[in-house]
Design a protein around this motif. Sequence first.
Motif: not given
Length: 623
Positions: A66-70, A191-193, A218-221, A240-241
């Motif tokens: 999901v993070y890669t797509a975002a 909000a957390i995003g 690398l640890i962001t998602p 995503v956010v």
Amino acid sequence: MRVHIAFGLVALVAVTVGLAALARRVGMAEPLILTVAGIGASYLPFVPEIDINPEMVLLGLLPPLVYTAAISSSLVEFKPKKLSIALLSVGLVLFTTFAVAGVVHTLLHIPFAAAVAIGAIVSPPDAVAATAIARRVGMPRRVVTLLEGEALFNDATALVALRTAVAAMAGAFSVWQAGGDFLWSAVGGTAIGVVAAGVLAMLRRRIVDPVLDTSLSLITPFAAYLPAEAAHASGVISVVVCGLILGQGAPVWQTAASRIAERTNWRTIQFILENAVFLLMGLQVRHILEDAWSSGLDHATLLLTCAAVLVTVVLTRPIWVYPATYFAWWVESRPRGKPAPPWTSPTVVSWAGMRGVVTLAGALLLPSDTPQLATLKLLALVVVGGTLLLQGVSLPLLVRVLRLRGPSRAEDALQQANLLQQATAAGLVALEENIVAETPPEVVTALRDRVERRAHAAWEQLGRAESVRITPSGEYRRLRLAMLAAEREVVLRVRDSGTLDHEILDQVMRVLDMEESTIDRVAEADDLPPDPLRGPAAGACEHLREAPHIPVPDLPEVCAECIAEGLRWVHLRMCLSCGHVGCCDSSVGNHASRHFTETGHPVMRSVEPGEKWRWCYIDELLG
């Protein structure tokens, strides 16, 4: 035991890479090839049964995918389509969930909560399968953007609905509680995003080392997903956010080296994880099929339910998409004077409903005491496999039958050239403003030539005939790459002789590699359509259709304004309303565009040898 696990992982990655490469070579969708290969491999006697932990999929695979797509998506492109995306990612998922639940509840006579659970599992389309096919067949960008936006948020809706259904199966359910949980999942996840993105952006602003910055990415998602899940909010929405914010701000707070390193690493991770999931999914088919077949359910009922659920999943999408498309246009675009979308767009969106990783993970999340568990898992696999085979195979044919055209590469090249010219002009202004008395003139000349060569290279690719193969920028790249190869050969010879320290050799090699990686890779003429007049834009622009075909004058090709002002031009353009010849946007005078500003004549054409393209200033389209 550890050796067997390590061997299995290596084999999984190797087979995934090999099959994905084969799919690209033969021009077929990678998800389809990998899934079919997995199904076939599951029947081989030496392939062991693969037991996938659902937490591994939801925690180890879903956040990074999901993070890669975002981070590669655009907030700017999503903003005007926010209602359309919401109707698909929330409305369509819930509509499909309850439609499937009704069918399953009627045919299998299981509790409605369990039926809602399987409905939520099969409701979200997969981003990987849809966008991979969309790019391969060349769908219009507006359709690809809509599918990407839908895929970013529909997983969160489906997982929240699944969580609510599982809670209802345990007896802990109320309408108010379900609504509150859904609202908190969306608001809390958002909000957390935002908070996670703010903290990570603050840290990454202070990191200039690409290795450290990429390690943090690398640890962001997981930094966005885990706190949201701990707070019982939507981890997917949080990721995503966070990814959208970081991707939008990366050019501001990241160095160029960090952006390149991050982009390369995440593309590799995305490639391996996406394709491995489909291979693993195929490996599950045999064992789930055997469990369902021997579950005690009447075989006719089992087959009827599988077919009914697949048909329901396929039909609910167009039933929802058509009215939702025109409702969103009525609310968002009609007040701004935009025409209604053609019926072909919702048709393609309706058929791009392939299922994938979230459906697989969701089926594994069902509690062990779920009624008809083996059958429900089989339903999920039938929907995934059926949509991949039915829609994945036929989607390219549908696009061709509807005569939908993807982005015009020639038009893209012209827009790229215009944008590069604007950037070049700004760079030259900054150069002049920062020159000091001690600046050597040769440095200024070298810098000016460097940025002008980059802009000229883009213009050279527009509409050249097949016989015109050699361009100045192409020759520059060819010759410089040959020089770099010779230089690297000398460095390697010195390295092998052992006469210099490794640190010195490594530094020199990095200098050569960096220069090679930064050489402009503008596409060559044979990567463009042979004749831009055949592009889709010509038929979409009234000015291009009605522009007279004035022949190129049999006169010396000069820009009279440049001669009068003592300037030098790069390329020449001719107005198709009055025959005026002026210099292009790469030239200092920019007299072709100035002529349009003064006269309003809408269409120009190139008068360079071998170039036939025309450009409409008003609609900004190539023809």
